[in-house]
Scaffold this active site. Structure first.
Site, mmCIF file in Angstrom:
data_model
loop_
_atom_site.group_PDB
_atom_site.id
_atom_site.type_symbol
_atom_site.label_atom_id
_atom_site.label_comp_id
_atom_site.label_asym_id
_atom_site.label_seq_id
_atom_site.Cartn_x
_atom_site.Cartn_y
_atom_site.Cartn_z
ATOM 1 N N ILE A 1 24.273 -19.621 15.084
ATOM 2 C CA ILE A 1 23.968 -19.582 13.660
ATOM 3 C C ILE A 1 23.160 -18.352 13.294
ATOM 4 C CG2 ILE A 1 24.160 -22.042 13.127
ATOM 5 C CD1 ILE A 1 21.233 -22.355 13.579
ATOM 6 N N GLY A 2 22.843 -17.550 14.271
ATOM 7 C CA GLY A 2 22.152 -16.337 13.888
ATOM 8 C C GLY A 2 21.704 -15.524 15.081
ATOM 9 N N GLY B 1 18.416 -13.747 16.249
ATOM 10 C CA GLY B 1 16.990 -13.695 15.909
ATOM 11 C C GLY B 1 16.365 -12.414 16.411
ATOM 12 N N GLY B 2 15.051 -12.328 16.340
ATOM 13 C CA GLY B 2 14.321 -11.145 16.736
ATOM 14 C C GLY B 2 14.595 -10.769 18.191
ATOM 15 N N VAL C 1 20.501 -17.444 18.126
ATOM 16 C CA VAL C 1 20.076 -18.740 17.630
ATOM 17 C C VAL C 1 21.296 -19.651 17.560
ATOM 18 C CG1 VAL C 1 18.869 -19.972 15.805
ATOM 19 C CG2 VAL C 1 18.318 -17.586 16.262
ATOM 20 N N LYS D 1 16.539 -21.070 19.574
ATOM 21 C CA LYS D 1 16.454 -19.623 19.735
ATOM 22 C C LYS D 1 16.336 -19.347 21.221
ATOM 23 C CE LYS D 1 13.500 -16.065 17.777
ATOM 24 N NZ LYS D 1 12.447 -15.945 16.755
ATOM 25 N N ASP E 1 5.796 -9.683 9.890
ATOM 26 C CA ASP E 1 7.221 -9.507 9.580
ATOM 27 C C ASP E 1 7.650 -10.457 8.470
ATOM 28 O OD1 ASP E 1 9.552 -8.146 9.812
ATOM 29 O OD2 ASP E 1 10.286 -9.220 11.583
#
Ligand SMILES: *[C@@H]1O[C@H](CO)[C@@H](O)[C@H](O)[C@H]1NC(C)=O
Ligand SMILES: *[C@@H]1O[C@H](CO)[C@@H](O)[C@H](O)[C@H]1NC(C)=O
Ligand SMILES: *[C@@H]1O[C@H](CO)[C@@H](O)[C@H](O)[C@H]1NC(C)=O
Ligand SMILES: *[C@@H]1O[C@H](CO)[C@@H](O)[C@H](O)[C@H]1NC(C)=O
Ligand SMILES: *[C@@H]1O[C@H](CO)[C@@H](O)[C@H](O)[C@H]1NC(C)=O
Ligand SMILES: *[C@@H]1O[C@H](CO)[C@@H](O)[C@H](O)[C@H]1NC(C)=O
Ligand SMILES: *[C@@H]1O[C@H](CO)[C@@H](O)[C@H](O)[C@H]1NC(C)=O
Ligand SMILES: *[C@@H]1O[C@H](CO)[C@@H](O)[C@H](O)[C@H]1NC(C)=O
Ligand SMILES: *[C@@H]1O[C@H](CO)[C@@H](O)[C@H](O)[C@H]1NC(C)=O
Length: 895
Positions: A593-594, A596-597, A601, A615, A713
């Site tokens: 779904i993503g 991340g830094g 994720v 994550k 951030d």
């Protein structure tokens, strides 16, 4: 006499015809196994036999039960002159259980698969007492069958059950009912296909009542390899039937794979002799007081004669002889097998079950029948101990080589709960291993008994240190390690709990245990322990909140300056997860779904149904690992309603992962850019509320913890929205904790952050202050007001900072041109003006000119008040007003 044996007193047969039962006699072993791995996953145990061997009749490998399957019992062999009565050589040896009420075999299986399990019992007067026993047979915690061997010395009894494995092991247990010593001769486990027996589910199983091959040519039981699932097909003969057979191949109808029958069984069938019209079958259950049972049946048939044009074979079926109604009729297809079956269980409230197949009037030929299967459907219990706890108890038992009679499920059934443990809701809350001669270290597996409140290890020979992991047992209220040989100090985590009054400990009588603090010594006579525990429970509830708040603060201060990062040993909401847990939660990292830094994720679902975002730091980069540590450390110690909640974390060597509550609303950036569907478009009042919530979260970070945490951030993509569009600050990977809030107001660092949000002063001076977050927040607020990204392209295709763009328009005094046109003018112009003012208070290039987050919160609350009294908003969540008013009075809440 397999069939008769397994069904005790039953009678099977046509109504007026003597029952013909057939023993297994010779087992067919006609075919060589062509698919090499047809017996994959079979477990065949010859109980009490010390050697492994290949069974000559089936070609199957039988193993001894000497290693691993069982750890109690005695082995015996039946006298040689009794061997002839055993159906097969697995009847010769047996394991008996003269000690203990419940004794269990443990079979390892694959979770969520279906299995057929068969147990056999051949008494054969092995104990020279001529007194066959009666006992109960359990699968896991459910009664499978009562085993009544009385009067059946020379009978080899087989019992079979088909079950769904909801954990990766199964217990087959015999339970002594006071009528003789239980024993087992053989145990067989056969995997079934997933789509077979659809009524075998996680909450019900099939206990075999009868599986017959009707009127075969040869009087012998068919099993493996004729049946690749190694089911027994017992001959069924009736004087009123004659055998029809074919050499042609018979196929199973395509829709008939749920109850497959082997071809050799289908090649023969029974039909009424002399063109009689009926096949009558009676099933009778053992006479007992059970008045109602659910059954499932499959009657297999196939046309095996090639019919001429003036021949036809059609038949109806009736569940009673008297039933004369012309029910629906069936006609078998040539060389295609099908079965008569009802997809839901049939309730039978008498001891008999009848089935009549009768030819229809126009049919020239009588009915025929190839095979039949009847199962009793039994509910399986959900009331079992959690798998982890059972595993832990098995480990404890193994590591201390306990002779205790710990068998089967620890907490169920209620009358067979293990000695020395107490359970609540099928979880172990008390473990008493006092005076058990335990030696070695305190077993690590105890850590998996998460609900443990009372642990008594006193009066043993335990050595080593008192382990740290005991402080992870959040419910532990009483720990007795007295009179052992433990050394070292009491772990820090335990000391804190003791000082805070959460835990009572007894440790006297350990000569080498280091006693530092006299505060800790709390020795309570055993008599009053129970009372104290009750009292403590009450006290704990009362002081819980206050303690926890202080505790959280203490931890942060403690971990400062220590250099190396250590996950907090005590955190009330966070779960330590293993990599295996992660695989389960994310369905093997199925859905990304993503990004991340520092990792990917994934979407996941916890056992309790809560959706989470996982994550995962895939490659161990040092920067990523540092960020992970920072974030894990922070989120396990701070809690605020506007900071994304951490559900758990995994800190294994190669697998670092953080598990947060999944924020259904996505991130704020996507909302503002319109890339999330217009249905959830956020209105002006929601925007103000979100700004306020972010501000409150930041204020908490800056001030709420008695130490300053700088996020570094803050940006719209790091602000996540819950289902109710509540804002949650996420991604703490870059965050900094000030060493000492009083002495320092800034620290020098490498400049990190995101363009567009980066504090210009920090960029120039490399001096990080909490006001850097204020600047970034100002940009977020501007995005909320304008609906534009932090960096925009102007008419000349140049990149320009949002703050500069707003300043240039604002200078012309044109507020309407600044506010997001997507709002369609649905906002109060005064509150918009005020919001712009607040943003300006956040974004001066000199940090000293910026307001503090705390002031911003106050200003935003005022601003929101204007809007709440004037504006309209259909998307505002209904309970927001209540929350809002609460907030006004109490300020930020600490969860
Ligand atoms: C089948 O064999 C068993 C014993 O082997 C015998 O008792 C039974 O009568 C036989 N049935 C028929 C129909 O031959
Ligand atoms: C029997 O086989 C099992 C595994 O198949 C093995 O672990 C065990 O050592 C064998 N036992 C003997 C006595 O050979
Ligand atoms: C058994 O489980 C299924 C779902 O797997 C459920 O639909 C059904 O209601 C359950 N039956 C009983 C009797 O609990
Ligand atoms: C049964 O009936 C068929 C025709 O309906 C006939 O051909 C056959 O001979 C009969 N068999 C017996 C045993 O009466
Ligand atoms: C059935 O119940 C009666 C009385 O309730 C009892 O006397 C009898 O022993 C029971 N029979 C069986 C087989 O359990
Ligand atoms: C069936 O038909 C065949 C010819 O097709 C005939 O020879 C035979 O006698 C008929 N049998 C019956 C029972 O009618
Ligand atoms: C089956 O039962 C019915 C009804 O009792 C009876 O009329 C018929 O003769 C029976 N047939 C056989 C083959 O036993
Ligand atoms: C039986 O056959 C007769 C004529 O041969 C026909 O009228 C009747 O409809 C048939 N019955 C069925 C149930 O097919
Ligand atoms: C009997 O079965 C045949 C097919 O085998 C079918 O064509 C016929 O209609 C059926 N007749 C009756 C009376 O059911």
């Amino acid at each position: 006499m397999v069939r008769k044996a397994s069904m005790k007193e039953q009678k099977i047969g046509a109504s007026e015809v003597p029952i013909l039962l057939v023993s297994l006699g010779l087992l067919i072993f006609s075919l060589s196994v062509n698919g090499q791995n047809m017996d994959d996953g079979f477990i065949s145990i010859d109980c009490g036999q010390e050697k492994n061997y290949t069974d000559t009749a089936t070609g199957l490998r039988y193993v001894s039960d000497f290693d691993g399957f069982v750890d109690t019992g005695e082995t015996h062999k039946i006298p040689t002159d009794m061997e002839q009565y055993a159906t097969n050589q697995q009847g010769y040896h047996l394991r008996s259980f003269p000690n203990g009420i419940r004794n269990c075999y443990r079979l390892l299986v694959d979770e969520n698969k279906k299995y057929l399990i068969r147990a056999s019992f051949m008494y054969g007067n092995y104990d020279q007492r001529n007194n066959p026993p009666q006992f109960d047979l359990y699968l896991n915690v459910d009664l499978w069958s009562s085993v009544d061997l009385r009067g059946r010395s020379k009978t080899h009894v087989f019992l079979e059950i088909s079950v769904f494995a909801s954990r990766n092991w199964m217990f087959v247990c015999v339970v002594n009912t006071g009528l003789g010593t239980p024993f087992v001769s053989s145990l067989e486990l056969r995997p079934l296909k997933d789509d077979m027996y659809p009524l075998v589910t996680n909450n019900q199983s099939f206990v075999l009542f009868q599986r017959s091959n009707v009127q075969p040519i040869r009087n012998e039981t068919l099993r493996y390899p004729t049946d690749i699932y190694d089911r027994f097909w017992i001959p069924y003969y009736s004087k009123s039937l004659e055998t029809l057979s074919t050499e042609s191949k018979i196929v199973q109808c395509t829709a008939c794979l749920k109850y497959p029958a082997p071809m050799d069984v289908l090649k023969t069938c029974g039909a009424p002799i002399a063109n009689g019209s009926d096949i009558n079958i009676t099933f009778q259950w053992p006479l007992n007081n059970i008045t109602s049972r659910k059954i499932v049946y499959a009657f297999h048939y196939a046309e095996i004669q090639s019919l001429t044009t003036n021949q036809s074979r059609n038949f109806s079926f009736f569940k009673s002889f008297q039933d004369r109604s012309s029910g629906p009729f069936k006609f078998p297809k040539y060389l295609t097998a099908t079965y008569l079956h009802k997809p839901t269980p049939v309730q039978v409230s008498i001891d008999f079950f009848y089935m009549t197949f009768r030819k229809t009037k126009n049919s020239t030929l009588p009915p025929l029948l190839s095979a039949m299967e009847i199962y009793e459907v039994k509910q399986t219990s959900k009331l079992i101990s959690t798998g982890k706890e059972v595993e832990a108890m098995m480990e404890i038992k193994k590591s201390y080589k306990l002779e205790k009679n710990w068998q089967g499920d620890p907490c169920a059934p209620e009358n067979l709960i293990w000695k020395g443990i107490k359970c609540r809701k099928f979880s172990i809350v008390s473990l008493n291993m006092s005076s058990n001669g335990l030696s070695g270290k305190i077993a690590l597996s105890i850590r998996d008994l998460k609900q443990l409140e009372n642990l008594d290890l006193s009066n043993n020979k335990l050595n080593g240190k008192i382990p740290h992991f005991l402080s992870d047992l959040e419910s532990l209220k009483f720990l007795d390690v007295s009179r052992n040989n433990l050394n070292g100090d009491i772990p820090e985590g335990l000391k804190i709990k003791i000082e805070d009054g959460f835990l009572n400990i007894r440790f006297e009588g350990n000569p080498n245990l280091y006693k530092k603090s006299n505060k800790i010594v709390i020795i309570i006579p055993i008599v009053v322990i129970t009372l104290v525990i009750i009292a403590i429970t009450v006290i704990v509830v009362v002081i819980w909140k206050r303690k926890r708040k202080l505790y959280g603060r203490k931890r942060i201060i403690e971990s400062k300056g220590r250099g190396s990062f250590r996950l907090p040993s005590f955190s009330s909401n966070n779960k330590i997860l293993t990599y295996i847990d992660l695989i389960n939660i994310t369905n093997d990292f199925d859905k990304i779904i993503g990004q991340g830094g520092f990792g990917t994720v994934y979407h996941g679902t916890m056992n309790n149904g809560i959706q989470v975002a996982v994550k995962h730091l895939s490659v161990a980069s040092s920067q990523g690992s540092k960020e992970f540590q920072m974030e894990a450390h922070l989120l396990t110690t701070i809690h605020h309603k506007n900071i994304v909640p951490l559900v758990g974390y995994c800190n294994e060597k190669d697998h670092l992962a953080l598990v947060y509550e999944y924020m259904v609303g996505g991130n704020l950036k996507d909302h503002l850019s319109g890339s999330i569907s217009s249905l959830t478009k956020i209105c002006w009042r929601d925007r103000l509320r979100i700004a306020l919530e972010v501000a409150e979260g930041l204020d908490y970070l800056h001030r709420g913890c008695k130490t300053t945490i700088i996020h570094r951030d803050i940006k719209t993509s790091n602000i996540l929205l819950s289902e109710k569009l509540e804002a949650m600050i996420a991604d703490f990977g870059l965050c900094k904790i000030f060493e000492n809030n009083d002495a320092m107001t800034h620290m020098s660092t490498n400049v990190l952050g995101t363009p567009g949000y980066l504090d210009p002063e920090y960029r120039k001076t490399h001096k990080l202050k909490e006001k850097s977050d204020v600047y970034s927040f100002g940009i977020v607020l501007l995005e909320l007001i304008t609906g534009k990204p932090a960096v925009i392209k102007n008419a000349d295709e140049d990149y320009i900072l949002l703050a500069e763009w707003v300043d240039s328009i604002h200078a012309q005094g044109d507020i309407l041109a600044i506010v997001d046109p997507k709002l369609n003018g649905e906002y109060d112009i005064n509150s918009a003006g005020k919001a712009l003012e607040i943003a300006s208070a956040c974004t001066p290039s000199l940090s000293i000119q910026r307001s503090s987050m705390h002031d911003i919160v106050t200003l935003l609350k005022e601003c929101l008040e204007i809007e709440i009294t004037c504006g309209t908003c259909k998307y505002i969540s209904s309970d927001f007003m209540a929350n809002y008013e609460d907030e006004m009075i109490t300020g930020p809440t600490i969860r």
